[in-house]
Enzyme design. Structure first.
Site, PDB file in Angstrom:
ATOM      1  N   SER A  89     -37.949  15.948  38.849  1.00  0.00           N
ATOM      2  CA  SER A  89     -37.588  17.327  39.148  1.00  0.00           C
ATOM      3  C   SER A  89     -38.841  18.110  39.563  1.00  0.00           C
ATOM      4  CB  SER A  89     -36.882  17.968  37.946  1.00  0.00           C
ATOM      5  OG  SER A  89     -36.266  19.175  38.310  1.00  0.00           O
ATOM      6  N   GLU A 100     -33.850  14.166  46.261  1.00  0.00           N
ATOM      7  CA  GLU A 100     -32.784  14.531  45.323  1.00  0.00           C
ATOM      8  C   GLU A 100     -32.943  16.009  45.016  1.00  0.00           C
ATOM      9  OE1 GLU A 100     -32.838  15.424  41.740  1.00  0.00           O
ATOM     10  OE2 GLU A 100     -34.981  15.801  41.981  1.00  0.00           O
ATOM     11  N   HIS A 106     -30.897  14.334  38.967  1.00  0.00           N
ATOM     12  CA  HIS A 106     -30.272  15.085  37.876  1.00  0.00           C
ATOM     13  C   HIS A 106     -28.874  14.537  37.616  1.00  0.00           C
ATOM     14  CE1 HIS A 106     -33.511  17.693  39.290  1.00  0.00           C
ATOM     15  NE2 HIS A 106     -33.457  18.312  38.144  1.00  0.00           N
TER      16      HIS A 106
END
Length: 306
Positions: free
Chosen positions: A109, A207, A277
């Protein structure tokens, strides 16, 4: 590239919170998992700190990271969580310290910014994988996500096929190259800085979470205009969670956005990888060679440790 040394049972890992705050309860809930892996742990000084949306000041979070790389007892570093804030001190990273003390560094992330900065600044292979407070501590943490930590203990290849999740070819072909990337927002955020993501002849992995189609469109267009999509050898599309549009009557679908940006690139593009995620969250090393086969719908990545 510099591969970190593998972990062995009994090793100490350092726990850091490079970005947003995490709760003591969540971090401590993950300790039993680390113990099952046979690991001991040290918790960074600022892990439980809170400074608005940051886990302590930039100086405190950076000091934690440096201390874990410097500490000879610490053999690897795992992030407690992401959120926001890693990029705020990127230019202060002591690359010489990290290069002289190469260790497995694990997170995803917002941690993407650190992955990119550290890899391009030192050559160290790092790991894009589930974090302690934000993933391991949750009830939905998947058994397969847990098994991916095995990459830290042995030089094993990652083999991804449709046995893990359904995959879809956007463009066919086969491509090989160093695997780079991570969170799309952070990759776009790197453009124009000294930490700008380098994609030439590399397999670019993307992502994200909480970005509806027009926002993903905007981020991909930024990478396109910077030449990052054209330069890449192939594209690995991971999970895009919580991407539902606010206005369902005036939107493109996420798939339509992907087709627009990738269908005419003339290089392999595959989507559907459970990386990001999501659960399971398949961990991968960044900075080592991979092979994306869009004909057989497989991805193979070389080991990330020695």
């Amino acid at each position: 590239m510099i591969r970190p040394e593998r972990l062995v049972k009994g090793d100490v890992i350092g726990i850091v919170a490079p970005a947003s705050p995490v709760t003591r309860e969540q971090v401590e809930h993950s300790f039993s998992f680390l113990e099952q892996l046979g690991l001991r742990y040290k918790v960074g000084q600022s892990v439980y700190a809170k400074n608005g949306y940051l886990a302590g000041s930039d100086e405190e979070r950076l000091a934690d990271l440096h201390e874990m790389f410097k500490d000879p007892e610490v053999k690897g570093i795992i992030c407690a969580g992401g959120g926001y804030g890693s990029a705020r001190y990127a230019e202060q990273l002591d690359m010489e310290l990290i290069q002289e003390n190469p260790k497995a560094f694990w997170g995803f992330s917002d941690i993407t910014y650190l992955h990119t900065a550290i890899r391009q600044g030192t050559g160290l292979v790092t790991f894009h994988g589930p974090m302690l407070a934000s993933c391991v501590a949750k009830n939905e943490f998947h058994e397969l996500s847990g098994k991916m930590f095995g990459q830290l203990f042995a030089p094993v290849e990652v083999h991804y096929s449709q046995a893990i999740s359904p995959l879809e070819r956007i463009v066919g072909g086969v491509a090989e190259g160093e695997v780079v990337g991570g969170n799309l927002t952070q990759l776009a955020n790197s453009l124009g800085s000294e930490f700008e993501i380098q994609t030439n002849q590399k397999l670019l992995f993307i992502e994200d979470v909480g970005e509806e189609p027009y926002k993903v469109d905007r981020l991909l267009n930024q990478l396109r205009l910077a030449g990052k999509l054209r330069e890449a050898a192939g594209i690995i599309i991971g999970d895009f969670a919580k991407a539902e549009p606010a206005n369902k009557d005036a939107t493109l679908t996420l798939d339509e956005v992907f087709v627009h940006y990738f269908s005419n690139l003339g290089k392999p593009v595959v989507k559907g990888f459970k990386m990001g995620h999501c659960e399971p969250n398949i961990a991968i090393p960044l900075g080592v060679k991979g092979r994306l086969n869009a004909e057989e719908l497989t991805l193979t990545i070389l080991p990330g440790v020695n």
